[in-house]
Design a protein around this motif. Structure first.
Motif, PDB file in Angstrom:
ATOM      1  N   THR A 120      38.454  38.842  41.425  1.00 37.76           N
ATOM      2  CA  THR A 120      37.821  37.606  42.228  1.00 37.76           C
ATOM      3  C   THR A 120      38.085  36.302  41.690  1.00 37.76           C
ATOM      4  OG1 THR A 120      36.052  39.143  43.197  1.00 37.76           O
ATOM      5  CG2 THR A 120      35.829  36.728  43.432  1.00 37.76           C
ATOM      6  N   ARG A 235      37.144  38.243  47.224  1.00 35.44           N
ATOM      7  CA  ARG A 235      35.589  38.732  47.152  1.00 35.44           C
ATOM      8  C   ARG A 235      35.574  40.137  47.295  1.00 35.44           C
ATOM      9  NH1 ARG A 235      34.913  34.074  50.510  1.00 35.44           N
ATOM     10  NH2 ARG A 235      33.146  32.581  49.782  1.00 35.44           N
ATOM     11  N   MET A 236      36.514  40.812  48.274  1.00 32.37           N
ATOM     12  CA  MET A 236      36.486  42.442  48.339  1.00 32.37           C
ATOM     13  C   MET A 236      37.029  43.093  46.948  1.00 32.37           C
ATOM     14  SD  MET A 236      34.951  42.680  50.978  1.00 32.37           S
ATOM     15  CE  MET A 236      34.939  44.139  50.983  1.00 32.37           C
ATOM     16  N   TYR A 254      28.104  39.908  47.280  1.00 31.09           N
ATOM     17  CA  TYR A 254      28.815  39.201  48.462  1.00 31.09           C
ATOM     18  C   TYR A 254      28.043  38.043  49.142  1.00 31.09           C
ATOM     19  CZ  TYR A 254      32.413  39.002  51.720  1.00 31.09           C
ATOM     20  OH  TYR A 254      33.511  38.389  52.396  1.00 31.09           O
TER      21      TYR A 254
END
Length: 347
Positions: A120, A235-236, A254
């Motif tokens: 990230t 983010r994932m 998240y």
């Protein structure tokens, strides 16, 4: 104090573990160049374990690094790896495209860094202390919605849709636009921010029957122009390290990633230090949600336009030498691209 051989053993264990994710035993260390007997190496590993720098797993005779082990390695043993030529070309090619706004470059930088690392990535643009408000317009969408368009002198255009109170007429909006253009356009954003809280309320009381409602609209329209823009990419990727077994934690992390103020605070936590690249491990990050992760934060400076920040959030088992070298090169490439863009605007 630990011996030089123990330092080499710790360094090799961390490098091997961050590459493979598997505990490292004495046989592997002998293969990697530790010129001692297997028994001697095991004794050194036990000593490092007693110092709190290594952990013994239940399923293997090998060792893995502890949080303190990573910290010792980063502080005393880390040697940045030179970036691969292909990675440097990828960075330069990605920054070589045409950009229309500064924020486009900042946003793209987060995407490039995330793609290169599979972690990230965060990017926070140069400070906006000297930026000026150079344009303001209101475009009606319908009876109850408008688009406010704010332009600054460094190539930033902000636009946002607002719902307007029923008590606000089209004449009120025209008057608001006139006040902003007469009193605030051409002023530094910090001056605009100050006047919104001193001079503007008195002007609104003079012109409007519901000055409080108009003041809230003023704040909503102009307030976001002062927010530092932080962009997050990948983010994932959090699914790949540390939180995939805990859905509640994943949701919390998240949600945290959507909070611009919280992320900005996280990225600027190292500002008081003189270190241009800082590595925080586990609890050092300062957020319980990120205790099993590490964060590399790097600052860069664009002459005449302030400082910006880039950062990587990944597992504590990230290959620190490689990531340190990559982030160091990346911040210089980003500063160079932004500097060239600012020079283009100045010309």
């Amino acid at each position: 104090m630990i011996t030089e051989r123990q330092k080499n053993i710790l360094r090799l264990i961390i490098q091997e573990y961050t590459n493979t994710g598997s505990p490292v035993g004495s046989k592997k260390l002998m293969e990697e160049g530790i010129k001692s007997s297997s028994a001697t190496i095991r004794n050194d590993m036990k000593a490092l374990e007693e110092h709190g720098l290594l952990l013994k797993t239940h399923s293997s005779s090998g060792r893995i690094p502890s949080m303190d082990g990573y910290r010792y390695y980063v502080d005393h043993l880390l040697s940045p790896t030179e970036i691969e030529h292909d990675e440097l070309e990828t960075i330069r090619h990605s920054f070589g495209k045409e950009f229309h706004e500064i924020n486009d470059i900042i946003e793209q930088s987060a995407e490039i860094l995330s793609d290169l690392t599979s972690y990230t990535a965060f990017s926070l643009g140069p400070e906006v202390k000297e930026r000026r408000l150079t344009g303001f317009r209101i475009v009606p969408l319908n009876e109850r919605q408008i688009i406010a368009i704010i332009v600054t002198d460094k190539g930033n255009v902000e636009s946002q849709v607002f719902a307007i109170p029923a008590s606000v007429s089209s004449q009120d909006l025209e008057k608001m636009t006139q006040i902003i253009n007469d009193k605030l356009v051409g002023q530094p954003l910090l001056t605009v921010y100050h006047r919104l809280r001193t001079e503007i309320p008195m002007i609104l009381h003079r012109y409007f029957q519901t000055p409080d409602g108009m003041m809230n609209l003023f704040d909503a329209m102009l307030g976001h122009a002062f927010e530092e823009k932080v962009f997050v990419s990948g983010r994932m990727n959090l699914l790949d390290f540390g939180v995939q077994k805990d859905i509640t934690q994943l949701k919390s992390v998240y949600s945290f990633m959507q909070n611009t103020d919280a992320i900005t605070h996280l990225l600027t936590a190292d500002e008081k230090t003189d270190t241009q690249i800082a590595i925080r491990i586990g609890s050092e990050i300062g957020n319980d949600l990120l205790d099993n992760m590490s964060m590399i934060t790097a600052t860069y400076e664009v002459t005449g336009h302030g400082k910006g920040t880039i950062a990587l959030l990944g597992p504590t088992s990230m290959p620190y030498s490689k990531m340190f070298g990559l982030v160091d090169v990346f911040r210089h490439e980003l500063a160079s691209k932004l500097g060239a863009y600012y020079r283009f605007l100045d010309e």
